[in-house]
Structures are given as structure tokens and as C-alpha cells.
Design an enzyme around this catalytic site. Sequence first.
Site, PDB file in Angstrom:
ATOM      1  N   LYS A 274      12.032  -0.554   0.093  1.00  0.00           N
ATOM      2  CA  LYS A 274      11.027   0.266   0.689  1.00  0.00           C
ATOM      3  C   LYS A 274      11.253   1.134   1.787  1.00  0.00           C
ATOM      4  O   LYS A 274      11.238   0.588   2.974  1.00  0.00           O
ATOM      5  CB  LYS A 274       9.602  -0.438   0.783  1.00  0.00           C
TER       6      LYS A 274
ATOM      7  N   ARG B 295      -1.189   4.841   3.584  1.00  0.00           N
ATOM      8  CA  ARG B 295      -1.949   5.990   3.960  1.00  0.00           C
ATOM      9  C   ARG B 295      -1.909   7.290   2.985  1.00  0.00           C
ATOM     10  O   ARG B 295      -3.119   7.847   2.679  1.00  0.00           O
ATOM     11  CB  ARG B 295      -1.528   6.513   5.435  1.00  0.00           C
TER      12      ARG B 295
ATOM     13  N   GLU C 215      11.408  -3.806   3.471  1.00  0.00           N
ATOM     14  CA  GLU C 215      10.970  -2.460   4.067  1.00  0.00           C
ATOM     15  C   GLU C 215      11.576  -2.460   5.682  1.00  0.00           C
ATOM     16  O   GLU C 215      10.982  -2.785   6.523  1.00  0.00           O
ATOM     17  CB  GLU C 215       9.432  -2.458   4.278  1.00  0.00           C
TER      18      GLU C 215
ATOM     19  N   SER D 252       5.259   3.523  -2.682  1.00  0.00           N
ATOM     20  CA  SER D 252       4.646   2.496  -2.113  1.00  0.00           C
ATOM     21  C   SER D 252       3.780   2.859  -1.000  1.00  0.00           C
ATOM     22  O   SER D 252       4.192   2.448   0.227  1.00  0.00           O
ATOM     23  CB  SER D 252       5.494   1.321  -1.868  1.00  0.00           C
TER      24      SER D 252
HETATM   25  C1  5MM Z   1      -1.042  -0.373   4.723  1.00  0.00           C
HETATM   26  O1  5MM Z   1      -0.420  -0.592   5.909  1.00  0.00           O
HETATM   27  C2  5MM Z   1       0.562  -1.629   6.017  1.00  0.00           C
HETATM   28  C3  5MM Z   1       0.228  -2.788   6.900  1.00  0.00           C
HETATM   29  O2  5MM Z   1       0.244  -2.427   8.338  1.00  0.00           O
HETATM   30  P1  5MM Z   1       0.201  -3.460   9.361  1.00  0.00           P
HETATM   31  O3  5MM Z   1       0.889  -4.668   8.957  1.00  0.00           O
HETATM   32  O4  5MM Z   1       0.640  -2.681  10.593  1.00  0.00           O
HETATM   33  O5  5MM Z   1      -1.279  -3.444   9.412  1.00  0.00           O
HETATM   34  C4  5MM Z   1       1.985  -1.154   6.249  1.00  0.00           C
HETATM   35  O6  5MM Z   1       3.110  -2.006   6.439  1.00  0.00           O
HETATM   36  C5  5MM Z   1       2.035  -0.156   4.913  1.00  0.00           C
HETATM   37  O7  5MM Z   1       2.314  -1.046   3.768  1.00  0.00           O
HETATM   38  C6  5MM Z   1       3.716   0.502   4.912  1.00  0.00           C
HETATM   39  O8  5MM Z   1       3.952   1.016   6.249  1.00  0.00           O
HETATM   40  C7  5MM Z   1       3.529   1.797   4.239  1.00  0.00           C
HETATM   41  O9  5MM Z   1       2.342   2.457   4.529  1.00  0.00           O
HETATM   42  P2  5MM Z   1       2.447   4.039   4.912  1.00  0.00           P
HETATM   43  O10 5MM Z   1       0.997   4.311   5.122  1.00  0.00           O
HETATM   44  O11 5MM Z   1       3.316   4.021   5.817  1.00  0.00           O
HETATM   45  O12 5MM Z   1       2.729   4.543   3.527  1.00  0.00           O
END
Ligand code: 5MM
Length: 341
Positions: free
Chosen positions: A222, A295, A177, A292
Site C-alpha cells: 500500500k 478519505r 504501507e 485502499s
Molecule cells: C483510515 O485512516 C487510517 C488510520 O489512520 P490513524 O491510524 O492515523 O487513525 C490510515 O492509516 C489509512 O488506512 C491510510 O493512511 C489510507 O488512508 P487515506 O485517507 O490516506 O487514503
Amino acid sequence: MTERLEDIAQQMVQPGQGILAADESTGTIKKRFDSIGVENSEENRRDYREMLFRSQDAMNRAISGVILFEETLGQKAADGTPLVDLIKSAGAVPGIKVDKGAQDLSLRAGEKVTEGLDGLRERLENYYKQGARFAKWRGVIAIDKDRPSEGAIRANSHALSRYAALCQEAGIVPIVEPEVLMDGDPGDHSIERCHEVTEHVLHQVFKDLNSQNVKLEGMVLKPNMVVPGVNAAKQAGPEEVAAHTVAVLKRTVPSAVAGIAFLSGGQSDEEATANLNAMNAIGNLPWPLTYSYGRALQAAALKAWGGKVENIDAAKRAFTHRALMNSAAAKGAWNKDQERG
Ligand code: 5MM
């Protein structure tokens, strides 16, 4: 018998299904719980995630894998069932976030590098024993007129490729990612700037994955979608986002990659669905394109739940609706009218 990496990866990107990113670290889930006035306790984190994993229709029809934070991997539901078993019994693959977060990159103001390679081989061995069959590592790329620096791109890309090789050695499919931020500072960059930066980053990532011998059929990418910054004067509709994103991916991602599962990055629920749908509507792409989302899959459910046991059914309905909308988008079969359901 050890499962083949290719088969796990195929399961993760099977038609009409996608991945639930429920791997918020303790600090990030605190922000989410603060927004609904819920205490960030271990029990609340467990109850909230148990609600998601017990949403049968969503899990059976739209979720092929769940990314977990380390705490959740070893956690049990209120009735004692391991949460990993709930995920498996819904036919989804349990996964684990293995990075230790983005830290300031030295001598590069405003840029980050993701850490966590030290001891990763041993941690992966344990995660495998606990049932994880895929992992996730997120590299964060700041964007403005001067950033990212070549140094930040290379540091993050190198870490991603080292992580991916360690995962495959352990029989775990890596989700790679590299996220070019849409909500960074000042976040007013154009879609063209995002196109240029994303293309450059992905070229470097695949060069490094190749250097580390990573098997492309046994990984999932991702990426961010190619979008303007949240504060950009000119925003973009789904067709424009789709055209830019697909053009970048075609130039950078080898067709051997098992699949591409986008992050939502701060897009609204419906935007993330509409943009994914527009890409799949283009058709004839070399890889499956799916979601994937963190939020964009959870926001409505989190709000509906509000930390109250009596809201669990409403929260499950909200999650199921969002998951099914994205499932339709992964097939290019979504339209706005379905949102009314
Ligand atoms: C769910 O949030 C994930 C973990 O974030 P932290 O390590 O900052 O707590 C994040 O990595 C997430 O898996 C991805 O960024 C995708 O989430 P979004 O919300 O951008 O779809």
C-alpha cells in the site's frame, strides 16, 4: 483448513475491486466527526461504519476487503449482527490495523517510527480468531529537502518487515504501507523529490521483506502515489503522476507481489480516482493496481450522513458512487463524465 495467504491476497486485489480503509483510530475518527459536528461516541462510530458496510451495491461490486480498527472488529450492528459478518456476507475480507501508531523517532527531529511489535504475535492470534484475514501497518515518512533521514527509513522499513513476517506466520496477509507524506511540513516538495524518496524507501522495504523471509505472493503493498507536496508551486496532472508512480514501482516492486493498493493521502476524491485510472490506462503492468483509500472513499458519504438517521440512504448512495468510480479506475475504464452519475 487454513486458507492460503496467496488466495486471500488475490481476493483482496481481484479485478475492479479495492479495499475500504475504515480503520481510523479513535483520535482520527474524532477529527472526521468534528468536521460534521457529530459526537465521537461508540454508538456513532458503529452507526457510521454500519452504514458503509450495509451499502450493498458498493460492497458487492467494488469492495474486496475492509480495514478495521480493533473496536470495530468486535462490534455488533444495531440489530446484533457482528459487523465482521456484514463484511463477509458481502464477499469482502475483514482486515485489521495492528500498528499502535507513529511516535516521535528519537534524535530525529520531525520524523516518526511506527510502534506495536511487542506482543503482536499474541494479538494476531486473537484477531485471526475474530475473523481477520489480513492486517495493515503504516510507516510514516516525512519529506522535505533534508528528510527523510536514512535512520528513519531503516527504522520504519525494519518494523514493516518484522510485522509482515509475524502476520504470515499467523495466516494473515500483511498490507505493507510505507507512506511518503504529501501533506507534511512544509509540504512544498516537487514531484521529482517525491519520486526520489519513494524509490529509495521502497528499495529498502523490499530488501528488508526479503531479509525476513516474507512471501511476496502473500502480501499487498500500500504505497503513496508519486505526487508533489500539497503546497508545491507546481502541481501535477494524472498522466504525470501515473508516469512517475509506475516508473518507481517498476524499479522497486518485484512482480511476485500479489498486488498494489494505493492510499489516497489527502488527494481529493476525484484526483485519487483520476490518478489510479491513468496508471491502469498504461496497461501491461506486472501487478494489479487498485485502491485502499480512507478519505477518498469516505469523504462524500461522511458529509451526506452528518450523523442523522434520515440521511443514511443518501450517505449510502454517496459511498456507492465513489466506490464504483474507483472500481472503474481500477480497470482503467473511468472518465470524468461518469462522475455526473
Ligand atoms: C483510515 O485512516 C487510517 C488510520 O489512520 P490513524 O491510524 O492515523 O487513525 C490510515 O492509516 C489509512 O488506512 C491510510 O493512511 C489510507 O488512508 P487515506 O485517507 O490516506 O487514503
